[in-house]
Design an enzyme around this catalytic site. Structure first.
Site, short mmCIF file in Angstrom:
data_model
loop_
_atom_site.label_atom_id
_atom_site.label_comp_id
_atom_site.label_asym_id
_atom_site.label_seq_id
_atom_site.Cartn_x
_atom_site.Cartn_y
_atom_site.Cartn_z
N CYS A 177 0.83 -1.21 0.00
CA CYS A 177 0.00 0.00 0.00
C CYS A 177 0.86 1.27 0.00
O CYS A 177 0.61 2.21 -0.75
CB CYS A 177 -0.92 -0.01 1.21
SG CYS A 177 -0.06 -0.48 2.73
N HIS A 202 -2.36 5.47 6.50
CA HIS A 202 -0.95 5.88 6.63
C HIS A 202 -0.87 7.36 6.22
O HIS A 202 -1.66 7.83 5.40
CB HIS A 202 -0.05 5.12 5.67
CG HIS A 202 -0.07 3.62 5.81
ND1 HIS A 202 0.28 2.95 6.95
CD2 HIS A 202 -0.36 2.64 4.89
CE1 HIS A 202 0.22 1.63 6.75
NE2 HIS A 202 -0.18 1.43 5.51
N1 LIG Z 1 -4.03 -4.93 5.10
C1 LIG Z 1 -3.23 -4.07 4.52
O1 LIG Z 1 -3.13 -2.95 4.97
C2 LIG Z 1 -2.46 -4.44 3.32
C3 LIG Z 1 -2.04 -5.72 3.08
N2 LIG Z 1 -1.28 -5.99 1.97
C4 LIG Z 1 -0.78 -7.33 1.74
O2 LIG Z 1 -1.87 -8.15 1.29
C5 LIG Z 1 -1.69 -9.49 1.74
C6 LIG Z 1 -2.92 -9.90 2.52
O3 LIG Z 1 -3.07 -9.04 3.62
P1 LIG Z 1 -4.46 -8.86 4.38
O4 LIG Z 1 -5.59 -8.92 3.43
O5 LIG Z 1 -4.30 -7.64 5.21
O6 LIG Z 1 -4.45 -10.12 5.30
P2 LIG Z 1 -5.70 -10.72 6.11
O7 LIG Z 1 -5.11 -11.46 7.25
O8 LIG Z 1 -6.71 -9.67 6.38
O9 LIG Z 1 -6.33 -11.73 5.08
C7 LIG Z 1 -5.68 -12.89 4.68
C8 LIG Z 1 -6.73 -13.99 4.54
O10 LIG Z 1 -6.11 -15.17 4.06
C9 LIG Z 1 -6.54 -16.27 4.88
N3 LIG Z 1 -5.53 -17.33 4.80
C10 LIG Z 1 -4.51 -17.60 5.63
N4 LIG Z 1 -3.80 -18.65 5.19
C11 LIG Z 1 -4.39 -19.05 4.04
C12 LIG Z 1 -4.13 -20.09 3.11
N5 LIG Z 1 -3.12 -20.93 3.27
N6 LIG Z 1 -4.96 -20.21 2.04
C13 LIG Z 1 -6.00 -19.37 1.86
N7 LIG Z 1 -6.30 -18.38 2.71
C14 LIG Z 1 -5.50 -18.22 3.78
C15 LIG Z 1 -6.74 -15.68 6.24
O11 LIG Z 1 -7.56 -16.50 7.02
C16 LIG Z 1 -7.39 -14.36 5.88
O12 LIG Z 1 -8.78 -14.50 5.65
C17 LIG Z 1 -0.37 -9.48 2.55
O13 LIG Z 1 0.68 -9.81 1.67
C18 LIG Z 1 -0.24 -8.02 2.98
O14 LIG Z 1 1.07 -7.64 3.23
C19 LIG Z 1 -0.97 -5.04 1.05
C20 LIG Z 1 -1.42 -3.76 1.21
C21 LIG Z 1 -2.13 -3.34 2.40
O1 LIG Z 2 2.13 -3.34 3.27
C1 LIG Z 2 1.74 -2.64 4.19
O2 LIG Z 2 2.47 -1.73 4.86
P1 LIG Z 2 4.05 -1.47 4.68
O3 LIG Z 2 4.23 -0.93 3.28
O4 LIG Z 2 4.34 -0.42 5.68
O5 LIG Z 2 4.80 -2.75 4.91
C2 LIG Z 2 0.37 -2.86 4.67
O6 LIG Z 2 -0.15 -1.70 5.28
C3 LIG Z 2 0.41 -4.01 5.62
O7 LIG Z 2 1.33 -3.70 6.59
P2 LIG Z 2 1.48 -4.57 7.91
O8 LIG Z 2 2.60 -5.53 7.64
O9 LIG Z 2 1.84 -3.54 8.94
O10 LIG Z 2 0.15 -5.25 8.17
#
Ligand SMILES: NC(=O)C1=CN([C@@H]2O[C@H](COP(=O)(O)OP(=O)(O)OC[C@H]3O[C@@H](n4cnc5c(N)ncnc54)[C@H](O)[C@@H]3O)[C@@H](O)[C@H]2O)C=CC1
Ligand SMILES: O=C(OP(=O)(O)O)[C@H](O)COP(=O)(O)O
Length: 354
Positions: free
Chosen positions: A138, A218
């Site tokens: 992000c 952020h």
């Molecule tokens: N939340 C944020 O602010 C941001 C996250 N990201 C990236 O996006 C990716 C996902 O992050 P989020 O959506 O925040 O995580 P999250 O934890 O909210 O969602 C991940 C989902 O995947 C599920 N999961 C876990 N293991 C699994 C598996 N083996 N197979 C299928 N599903 C599985 C979890 O139960 C959960 O529902 C990460 O790489 C993160 O760094 C990127 C930008 C922003």
């Molecule tokens: O990719 C992100 O932030 P980052 O660019 O600061 O690593 C997302 O906001 C997820 O960050 P987190 O690893 O703090 O959940």
């Protein structure tokens, strides 16, 4: 019609699925989840086929129908968007290769998980026809969208950014800080600078990171030394023309992320999502060759349109970044409901022809 599978239905995955659903050239092939929690019931409610990532029994017990396992989802999809937690995407990579299904990973993975690190505005072309791409984080997405037009129009000698990062997403009840301000990471540069260099390999950028007790957005404090000397008005005009940058007019009285989120909720955005970088127009200041500004980045939302563009690039649906961005933005509503820098309604361009 492109059939897009989403593996991991959490913060990013559910938003990507909803964004796929409204695209004219895509449909949701299904979503894979590990457990039948509230998000699984939402997937069911939306009509997304549920696939079990870790066995179907827990879903059976919760009386939630599954269409198969994650292998079935990958096989039935033209492209899979992997939105599992950091590190799980890399573990899943061999699965996608095994099924010969193009895959998109997220910014929590190391850059070497994919053929190319991706930002639609900066390097869409590099991902056209690739087997895999990683949509950068992000923060890196927010910086790439800003730096691309600056680099093209004025050249960038050096960028220095302090990232004041939200401590957790709203649903992450176990994270913090709840009463502190942390240098995070303490090491300099933070991982963000090198990550931006996966998009702009020759860019000189130093970044410092912090974490604070908010879940909203952020905030970036940006200083870019340009290679030429535009006026503040010229930079303002350049940034106004970028579809994924929103310049917050002074007249809105928005002093922080709280009011920004309130504004997008009032504007009818799903989940109050802010897909655009939000730059305080008054903060844009050029002194000599130095540009300064503040921008807010909605961590849950800004990577969502980028994932849609990455799907089009990998599937070679269009080789034109501009067309894909326009199509994504119109279908999703990027820019919609917000006012222009001068107070007039934002333009939302009509569909691009493929
Ligand atoms: N939340 C944020 O602010 C941001 C996250 N990201 C990236 O996006 C990716 C996902 O992050 P989020 O959506 O925040 O995580 P999250 O934890 O909210 O969602 C991940 C989902 O995947 C599920 N999961 C876990 N293991 C699994 C598996 N083996 N197979 C299928 N599903 C599985 C979890 O139960 C959960 O529902 C990460 O790489 C993160 O760094 C990127 C930008 C922003
Ligand atoms: O990719 C992100 O932030 P980052 O660019 O600061 O690593 C997302 O906001 C997820 O960050 P987190 O690893 O703090 O959940």
């Amino acid at each position: 019609m492109l059939h897009v599978g989403i593996n991991g239905f959490g913060t990013i995955g559910k938003r990507v699925a909803d964004a796929v659903r409204v695209q004219p050239d895509m449909t949701v092939a299904g979503v894979a989840k590990r457990s039948p929690n509230f998000e699984a019931t939402i997937a069911d409610d939306r009509g997304y086929d549920l696939y079990a990532a870790d066995g179907r029994e827990p879903f059976d017990e919760a009386d939630l129908a599954t269409a198969g396992t994650v292998h079935d989802l990958i096989e039935t999809s033209d492209v899979v968007v992997d939105t599992t937690p950091s590190g799980v995407g890399a573990a899943n990579a061999p699965l996608y290769a095994e099924h010969d299904t193009p895959a998109i990973f997220q910014g929590g993975e190391d850059a070497d998980v994919a053929d190319v690190s991706f930002n639609a505005r900066a390097n869409y072309e590099n991902a056209v026809g690739a087997d895999t791409a990683r949509v950068v984080s992000c923060n890196t997405t927010g910086l790439s969208r800003l730096l691309a037009p600056l680099k093209e129009s004025y050249g960038v000698e050096k960028s220095r950014v302090t990232l004041v990062r939200r401590g957790a997403d709203p649903g992450q009840t176990g994270r913090g800080p709840i009463n502190d301000t942390l240098p995070d990471p303490v090491e300099i540069p933070s991982h963000h600078g090198p990550d931006v260099q996966t998009i702009f390999p020759d860019l000189d950028i130093d970044t410092m990171g912090m974490k604070v007790p908010t879940t909203q957005m952020h905030t970036h404090s940006v200083n870019v030394t340009l290679e030429s000397e535009p006026t503040t008005e010229e930079v303002t005009s350049l940034l106004t023309d970028e579809s994924r940058l929103f310049l917050i007019p002074k007249t809105l009285g928005i002093d922080g992320a709280g009011k920004l989120k309130e504004y997008t909720r009032d504007a009818g955005r799903p989940r109050g999502d802010v897909w655009e970088n939000c730059i305080w127009a008054e903060s844009i200041t050029v002194q000599g060759r130095d540009l300064y500004l503040f921008q807010a980045i909605h961590q849950e939302a800004d990577v969502v349109p980028e994932n849609i563009d990455a799907v089009r690039a990998l599937s070679e649906r269009t080789a034109s970044a501009e067309k894909s961005i326009r199509r994504t933005d119109e279908a999703l509503g990027v820019g919609r409901g917000l006012v222009e820098h001068d107070g007039s309604p934002q333009r939302v361009d009509s569909h691009a022809d493929d």
